[in-house]
Design a protein around this motif. Structure first.
Motif, short mmCIF file in Angstrom:
data_model
loop_
_atom_site.label_atom_id
_atom_site.label_comp_id
_atom_site.label_asym_id
_atom_site.label_seq_id
_atom_site.Cartn_x
_atom_site.Cartn_y
_atom_site.Cartn_z
N LEU A 116 3.71 12.93 14.87
CA LEU A 116 4.28 13.14 16.45
C LEU A 116 4.77 12.30 16.88
O LEU A 116 6.10 12.29 17.25
N ALA A 117 4.62 10.54 16.88
CA ALA A 117 5.17 9.65 16.68
C ALA A 117 6.73 9.94 16.62
O ALA A 117 7.07 9.78 16.55
N THR A 139 -1.39 22.26 13.55
CA THR A 139 -2.93 21.96 12.95
C THR A 139 -3.86 22.26 13.44
O THR A 139 -4.08 22.79 14.76
N ASP A 140 -5.15 22.53 12.39
CA ASP A 140 -6.48 22.68 12.26
C ASP A 140 -7.01 21.83 12.25
O ASP A 140 -8.42 21.52 12.60
N ALA A 141 -6.63 20.61 12.89
CA ALA A 141 -7.80 19.22 12.51
C ALA A 141 -7.75 18.75 13.83
O ALA A 141 -6.41 17.86 14.20
N PRO A 142 -8.68 17.69 14.21
CA PRO A 142 -8.29 16.29 15.26
C PRO A 142 -7.20 16.24 13.85
O PRO A 142 -7.05 15.65 13.33
N ALA A 143 -7.31 14.30 15.14
CA ALA A 143 -6.10 13.22 14.21
C ALA A 143 -6.51 11.82 14.53
O ALA A 143 -7.59 11.75 15.33
N HIS A 144 -6.79 11.32 13.19
CA HIS A 144 -7.23 9.82 13.52
C HIS A 144 -6.81 8.98 14.19
O HIS A 144 -5.48 9.39 14.79
N PRO A 145 -7.00 8.00 15.60
CA PRO A 145 -6.10 7.53 16.44
C PRO A 145 -5.30 6.48 15.25
O PRO A 145 -5.20 6.14 14.03
N LEU A 146 -3.90 6.15 16.05
CA LEU A 146 -2.60 6.06 15.79
C LEU A 146 -3.15 3.98 15.13
O LEU A 146 -3.74 3.97 15.99
N GLY A 147 -2.67 3.73 13.66
CA GLY A 147 -2.66 2.64 13.44
C GLY A 147 -3.81 2.25 13.26
O GLY A 147 -4.66 0.74 12.64
N THR A 148 -4.58 3.23 12.67
CA THR A 148 -6.29 2.58 12.04
C THR A 148 -5.74 3.03 10.42
O THR A 148 -5.72 2.18 9.27
N VAL A 149 -6.09 4.51 10.04
CA VAL A 149 -6.43 4.67 9.17
C VAL A 149 -5.41 4.99 8.21
O VAL A 149 -4.35 5.44 8.77
N GLY A 150 -5.03 3.65 6.84
CA GLY A 150 -3.59 4.27 6.58
C GLY A 150 -2.88 3.28 6.90
O GLY A 150 -2.00 3.10 6.54
N ALA A 151 -3.01 2.26 8.16
CA ALA A 151 -1.55 2.34 8.52
C ALA A 151 -1.29 0.53 8.05
O ALA A 151 0.01 0.30 8.25
N GLN A 154 1.60 1.59 1.64
CA GLN A 154 3.05 1.43 1.59
C GLN A 154 3.46 3.22 2.33
O GLN A 154 3.11 4.05 2.10
N GLY A 155 4.89 3.16 2.82
CA GLY A 155 4.90 4.81 3.50
C GLY A 155 4.44 4.69 4.80
O GLY A 155 5.72 5.80 5.25
N TYR A 156 3.58 4.59 5.31
CA TYR A 156 2.94 4.41 6.41
C TYR A 156 4.15 4.09 8.17
O TYR A 156 5.07 3.20 7.46
N PRO A 157 4.77 4.54 8.32
CA PRO A 157 6.24 4.67 9.88
C PRO A 157 6.24 3.53 10.54
O PRO A 157 5.00 2.90 11.11
N ALA A 158 6.95 3.30 9.99
CA ALA A 158 7.02 1.50 11.21
C ALA A 158 7.82 1.63 11.85
O ALA A 158 8.54 2.61 12.49
N GLY A 159 7.02 0.85 12.84
CA GLY A 159 7.75 1.16 14.54
C GLY A 159 7.44 1.47 14.90
O GLY A 159 8.18 1.66 16.35
N ILE A 160 6.06 2.45 15.03
CA ILE A 160 5.60 3.94 16.04
C ILE A 160 4.67 3.07 16.51
O ILE A 160 4.18 2.41 15.97
N PRO A 161 4.09 4.06 17.80
CA PRO A 161 3.19 3.08 18.60
C PRO A 161 1.88 3.17 17.91
O PRO A 161 0.93 3.49 17.23
N ARG A 162 1.17 1.99 18.06
CA ARG A 162 -0.60 1.67 17.38
C ARG A 162 -1.52 2.53 17.94
O ARG A 162 -2.99 2.09 17.53
#
Length: 236
Positions: A116-117, A139-151, A154-162
């Motif tokens: 979404l970000a 989607t059929d699933a809830p979402a991890h809080p931003l900037g937590t899991v996998g933040a 490598q490949g985690y989106p740079a510059g998105i809100p946390r």
């Protein structure tokens, strides 16, 4: 006077940008083909509905963001296109959709907020006379809080809100000074479960948002592409 107004409106150029955020985890397998098939019909169906309203789309662009889970496999957590112009780039659109397989994801939740970000920060059209910028989340699933899991992966989106509060500021609201989307053009359509963050805070607090509930962990039982088409056509 009315005739002049109608003639003017008939000459307006309409630009529509759509970003499809598609959960591509294993639980979406029963409905993923249906989502992809309906997406391929966007251009023809939207033109048909607009034609019945005496309008035509001057430019239609679609961007696809397929997401899974940065906590499960960061390498396949996000796959995306740029904006593809339809119908001229329909082949690229179809090939990308055809290559999305429902796989992985591990346990819920998934990385839907990262998708979404990325959608909110897409390079939206700013020209032509009237614009509609639509984000559709499947989607059929809830979402991890931003900037937590996998933040840190490598490949985690740079510059998105946390945080989701910062993401809300980017989505914006009336008289917002921090929005990255055009207030009068934006719409968000959620086919997502009645769970955080989709039902609350997003559906509850974000403006210009429609929410159609799915069942967490069970795929999307059904969705109405007509709802998306009508949302676009009725707002232009």
């Amino acid at each position: 006077m009315n005739a002049n107004i109608e003639q003017y409106q008939g000459n307006l150029q309409y630009a529509v940008d759509i970003v499809l955020c598609i959960d591509a985890t294993a639980s979406m397998y029963p409905v993923l083909d249906s989502v992809k098939s309906s997406a391929l019909q966007f251009h023809d169906r939207l033109n048909d509905v607009m034609g019945k309203k005496g309008k035509s789309i001057s430019q239609l662009r679609v961007k696809v963001i397929a997401f899974r889970d940065f906590g499960d496999d960061p390498g396949s957590a996000i796959e995306q296109t740029g904006f593809l112009q339809l119908p001229s780039q329909s082949g690229d659109f179809e090939r990308f959709l055809g290559g999305i397989d429902a796989d992985g994801g591990g346990d819920i939740p998934e990385s839907g907020l990262e998708a979404l970000a990325l959608a909110i920060n897409a390079p939206w059209e700013t020209g032509l006379d009237r614009r509609r910028h639509v984000i559709v989340m499947f989607t059929d699933a809830p979402a991890h809080p931003l900037g937590t899991v996998g933040a840190s992966a490598q490949g985690y989106p740079a510059g998105i809100p946390r945080t989701i509060d910062d993401l809300f500021e980017q989505w914006g609201y009336a008289r917002s000074q921090t929005a990255v989307m055009e207030q009068s053009a934006k719409r968000l359509v959620l086919f997502a479960p009645e769970e955080a963050p989709w039902s609350d805070p997003i559906a509850e607090e974000w403006d210009l948002t429609l929410h159609f509930a799915s069942k967490a962990g069970e795929g999307l039982e059904e969705f109405e592409m007509d709802e998306i088409i009508e949302t676009i056509a009725n707002s232009l």
